[in-house]
Design a protein around this motif. Structure first.
Motif, PDB file in Angstrom:
ATOM      1  N   GLU A  54      60.253   2.575   2.438  1.00  0.00           N
ATOM      2  CA  GLU A  54      60.829   3.867   2.796  1.00  0.00           C
ATOM      3  C   GLU A  54      62.331   3.798   3.085  1.00  0.00           C
ATOM      4  O   GLU A  54      62.957   4.809   3.379  1.00  0.00           O
ATOM      5  CB  GLU A  54      60.093   4.441   4.012  1.00  0.00           C
ATOM      6  CG  GLU A  54      58.717   4.982   3.701  1.00  0.00           C
ATOM      7  CD  GLU A  54      58.771   6.254   2.867  1.00  0.00           C
ATOM      8  OE1 GLU A  54      59.124   7.315   3.416  1.00  0.00           O
ATOM      9  OE2 GLU A  54      58.490   6.182   1.651  1.00  0.00           O
ATOM     10  N   SER A  55      62.908   2.599   2.980  1.00  0.00           N
ATOM     11  CA  SER A  55      64.349   2.472   3.208  1.00  0.00           C
ATOM     12  C   SER A  55      65.154   3.163   2.117  1.00  0.00           C
ATOM     13  O   SER A  55      66.367   3.356   2.253  1.00  0.00           O
ATOM     14  CB  SER A  55      64.755   0.997   3.290  1.00  0.00           C
ATOM     15  OG  SER A  55      64.675   0.369   2.018  1.00  0.00           O
ATOM     16  N   THR A  61      65.098   6.006   6.436  1.00  0.00           N
ATOM     17  CA  THR A  61      63.763   5.833   7.002  1.00  0.00           C
ATOM     18  C   THR A  61      62.803   6.927   6.528  1.00  0.00           C
ATOM     19  O   THR A  61      63.218   7.923   5.916  1.00  0.00           O
ATOM     20  CB  THR A  61      63.784   5.859   8.551  1.00  0.00           C
ATOM     21  OG1 THR A  61      63.896   7.215   9.008  1.00  0.00           O
ATOM     22  CG2 THR A  61      64.914   5.013   9.117  1.00  0.00           C
ATOM     23  N   HIS A  62      61.536   6.741   6.887  1.00  0.00           N
ATOM     24  CA  HIS A  62      60.501   7.722   6.535  1.00  0.00           C
ATOM     25  C   HIS A  62      60.703   9.045   7.272  1.00  0.00           C
ATOM     26  O   HIS A  62      60.076  10.053   6.926  1.00  0.00           O
ATOM     27  CB  HIS A  62      59.115   7.157   6.829  1.00  0.00           C
ATOM     28  CG  HIS A  62      58.790   7.003   8.284  1.00  0.00           C
ATOM     29  ND1 HIS A  62      59.619   6.355   9.171  1.00  0.00           N
ATOM     30  CD2 HIS A  62      57.716   7.415   9.012  1.00  0.00           C
ATOM     31  CE1 HIS A  62      59.079   6.368  10.371  1.00  0.00           C
ATOM     32  NE2 HIS A  62      57.933   7.009  10.305  1.00  0.00           N
ATOM     33  N   SER A  99      66.572   7.988  15.109  1.00  0.00           N
ATOM     34  CA  SER A  99      66.287   8.053  13.669  1.00  0.00           C
ATOM     35  C   SER A  99      65.808   9.431  13.223  1.00  0.00           C
ATOM     36  O   SER A  99      66.302   9.990  12.238  1.00  0.00           O
ATOM     37  CB  SER A  99      65.249   6.998  13.290  1.00  0.00           C
ATOM     38  OG  SER A  99      65.738   5.709  13.524  1.00  0.00           O
ATOM     39  N   CYS A 303      65.618  -3.326   6.296  1.00  0.00           N
ATOM     40  CA  CYS A 303      64.659  -2.979   7.347  1.00  0.00           C
ATOM     41  C   CYS A 303      65.258  -3.298   8.708  1.00  0.00           C
ATOM     42  O   CYS A 303      66.250  -4.007   8.827  1.00  0.00           O
ATOM     43  CB  CYS A 303      63.339  -3.728   7.167  1.00  0.00           C
ATOM     44  SG  CYS A 303      63.492  -5.526   7.283  1.00  0.00           S
ATOM     45  N   SER A 306      61.574  -2.652  14.009  1.00  0.00           N
ATOM     46  CA  SER A 306      60.501  -1.656  14.147  1.00  0.00           C
ATOM     47  C   SER A 306      59.890  -1.299  12.796  1.00  0.00           C
ATOM     48  O   SER A 306      58.678  -1.110  12.677  1.00  0.00           O
ATOM     49  CB  SER A 306      61.044  -0.387  14.812  1.00  0.00           C
ATOM     50  OG  SER A 306      61.524  -0.657  16.105  1.00  0.00           O
ATOM     51  N   GLY A 307      60.734  -1.204  11.776  1.00  0.00           N
ATOM     52  CA  GLY A 307      60.265  -0.781  10.464  1.00  0.00           C
ATOM     53  C   GLY A 307      59.421  -1.803   9.736  1.00  0.00           C
ATOM     54  O   GLY A 307      58.563  -1.449   8.927  1.00  0.00           O
ATOM     55  N   ASN A 331      57.059  -0.460   5.089  1.00  0.00           N
ATOM     56  CA  ASN A 331      58.364  -0.623   5.722  1.00  0.00           C
ATOM     57  C   ASN A 331      58.933   0.772   5.945  1.00  0.00           C
ATOM     58  O   ASN A 331      59.308   1.454   4.986  1.00  0.00           O
ATOM     59  CB  ASN A 331      59.301  -1.438   4.821  1.00  0.00           C
ATOM     60  CG  ASN A 331      60.737  -1.438   5.321  1.00  0.00           C
ATOM     61  OD1 ASN A 331      60.982  -1.363   6.520  1.00  0.00           O
ATOM     62  ND2 ASN A 331      61.682  -1.507   4.404  1.00  0.00           N
ATOM     63  N   THR A 332      59.002   1.205   7.205  1.00  0.00           N
ATOM     64  CA  THR A 332      59.493   2.557   7.473  1.00  0.00           C
ATOM     65  C   THR A 332      61.012   2.636   7.388  1.00  0.00           C
ATOM     66  O   THR A 332      61.584   3.717   7.502  1.00  0.00           O
ATOM     67  CB  THR A 332      59.014   3.076   8.843  1.00  0.00           C
ATOM     68  OG1 THR A 332      59.337   2.127   9.858  1.00  0.00           O
ATOM     69  CG2 THR A 332      57.509   3.302   8.824  1.00  0.00           C
ATOM     70  N   GLY A 333      61.682   1.487   7.171  1.00  0.00           N
ATOM     71  CA  GLY A 333      63.091   1.506   6.822  1.00  0.00           C
ATOM     72  C   GLY A 333      64.054   1.116   7.922  1.00  0.00           C
ATOM     73  O   GLY A 333      63.685   0.546   8.950  1.00  0.00           O
ATOM     74  N   LYS A 334      65.308   1.442   7.677  1.00  0.00           N
ATOM     75  CA  LYS A 334      66.408   1.119   8.605  1.00  0.00           C
ATOM     76  C   LYS A 334      67.393   2.283   8.602  1.00  0.00           C
ATOM     77  O   LYS A 334      67.876   2.698   7.556  1.00  0.00           O
ATOM     78  CB  LYS A 334      67.118  -0.157   8.164  1.00  0.00           C
ATOM     79  CG  LYS A 334      68.256  -0.585   9.061  1.00  0.00           C
ATOM     80  CD  LYS A 334      68.892  -1.870   8.556  1.00  0.00           C
ATOM     81  CE  LYS A 334      70.042  -2.315   9.458  1.00  0.00           C
ATOM     82  NZ  LYS A 334      70.658  -3.580   8.962  1.00  0.00           N
TER      83      LYS A 334
END
Length: 338
Positions: A54-55, A61-62, A99, A303, A306-307, A331-334
Motif C-alpha cells: 500500500e506504499s 499509506t492505505h 497518517s 515501509c 507499524s506498516g 504492508n500498510t505503507g509509510k
C-alpha cells in the motif's frame, strides 16, 4: 441549494461503481483494480511469501483509501444540501497520529472541501503537527494516554460540536466502506495466511467481515476472484503491540474505544468455520520488528515499523507456520510527509 463552487465540487466527485471491478473508484485520478501491487518477496525459511504493498498510494499509506471515502461522503452531503435537507456542509473531526489526517486533508484540499479538525497527542512530533497545519488542518493537542475519548468529546475538543467525528464507527460503519476494495484485493491472493497490522483495527475487521460475507451469502461480489475452498481455511493474523515504547507507534493505543475486535468475536468466527484456526490478534515483540525492517530494506520496500508489522509477526511465530504455504504480508505503507 448549492453555490456555484459546490456544484462544481459535486460534479468533480466521480464514483464509477460500488463494486464493479471493471469500473473501480480508486484511486480517483486513475482508477484500477487492484489499485496497488502484490508481489513475491524473499523471507528466509519460507518459499511462497507475497507482499500487498500500500506504499504506492499518493500519501504513502492505505489511509488514502479512507480519505477517498470521505470525499464520497461529502458527495452525499452535497446532494443533501442540494435537496434542501441541510443548510451547510459539515466539518469532519478525527483523532489521529498523523497518517490518516494527512491523507484525508490532502483530499479535502484537492476538492475544495472544509478543512479537517484533528485531535492528536501532546507528544506528537512537532514536524507532524507543522505539516498538518501547513496543509490546512486545524490541530488540537491533548494528552491521549489517560482515558478513552468518545465521539462527543472528540468533537468538543476539536471545536466542532456541529460536525461529525470520523474516528469512530458511530456515525456510520467504516468497516464496510473504508477498506472494502482493499479487502477484496487482499483475499483475492488465495493466501493460506494473511498478516495484517492492527492499529485502529478497521482494516483487520473489514477483511474478516468481507470473508464472512463471501462465505455466508449466496450472491458473490464481482470483486471476489479467489477460491472459496481456500478462503474458508485462510487464517488472518493481526499484529499489534502493548509496548508504549515500541517502534510500531501507530499500533499502540492504550485506549481504543472504536475497535470492534474481541477474542469472543474471533473465537465465534473460528468455531463457525468462517476463518482459519490461527486467526486472532497477536502481540508483536520489537526484536522481530527490527528483523522485518532489515528484510524490507534489503528488498527496497517502502515501509515504516507499524506498516510492516505483519512481517515481524511472521518471523515471531515462524515455527507455527508451514514453510511451503502461501503467505500474504500486508504492508500498510509509510507516510510521505511534505
Amino acid at each position: 441549494m448549492l453555490t456555484e463552487k459546490e456544484e462544481q465540487i459535486l460534479d468533480s466527485i466521480i464514483v464509477a461503481s460500488e463494486n464493479d471491478p471493471n469500473k473501480p473508484e480508486f484511486p480517483p485520478e486513475a482508477p484500477k483494480f487492484p489499485a496497488t501491487p502484490t508481489y513475491k518477496i524473499e523471507v528466509p525459511g519460507f518459499s511462497d511469501v507475497w507482499l500487498k504493498d500500500e506504499s504506492h498510494n499518493k500519501t504513502g499509506t492505505h489511509k488514502d483509501r479512507m480519505a477517498w471515502e470521505m470525499i464520497v461522503t461529502y458527495k452525499d452531503f452535497l446532494l443533501s444540501k442540494k435537496a434542501g435537507k441541510i443548510d451547510r456542509l459539515p466539518t469532519l473531526s478525527i483523532l489521529s497520529s498523523g497518517s490518516a489526517a494527512l491523507a484525508i486533508q490532502t483530499k479535502l484540499k484537492q476538492y475544495g472541501l472544509p478543512d479537517l479538525h484533528v485531535l492528536t497527542d501532546v507528544q506528537t512530533e512537532p514536524h507532524i503537527i507543522e505539516n498538518l497545519r501547513k496543509l490546512g488542518c486545524e490541530v488540537f493537542l491533548e494528552n491521549l494516554n489517560n482515558k478513552t475519548f468518545d465521539w462527543k468529546e472528540i468533537l468538543r475538543l476539536t471545536n466542532n460540536e456541529e460536525g461529525f467525528d470520523i474516528t469512530s464507527n458511530e456515525a456510520y460503519d467504516p468497516t464496510v466502506r473504508f477498506y472494502d476494495w482493499l479487502s477484496y484485493e487482499i483475499i483475492n491472493s488465495d493466501a493460506d495466511y494473511i498478516f495484517v497490522p492492527f492499529g485502529t483495527g478497521q482494516l483487520y475487521e473489514n477483511v474478516m467481515n468481507i470473508i464472512k460475507k463471501e462465505l455466508s451469502y449466496h450472491i458473490k461480489d464481482p470483486r471476489f476472484m479467489g477460491h472459496l475452498e481456500v478462503l474458508q481455511n485462510t487464517s488472518v493474523l493481526g499484529a499489534t503491540t502493548t509496548n508504549s515504547k515500541s517502534k510500531a507507534d501507530k499500533l499502540y493505543a492504550p485506549f481504543l474505544p472504536f475497535a470492534n475486535y474481541s477474542k469472543q468475536w474471533i473465537k465465534f468466527y473460528r468455531a463457525t468455520g468462517l476463518t482459519g484456526s490461527m486467526s486472532q490478534v497477536y502481540n508483536l515483540e520489537d526484536s522481530y520488528l527490527d528483523e522485518a525492517m532489515k528484510i524490507a530494506d534489503g528488498q527496497g520496500i517502502s515501509c515504516e515499523p507499524s506498516g510492516i508489522a505483519g512481517l515481524g509477526l511472521l518471523l515471531q511465530i515462524q515455527d507455527q507456520i508451514p514453510k511451503d504455504k502461501k503467505i500474504l504480508i500486508v504492508n500498510t505503507g509509510k507516510t510521505k510527509w511534505l
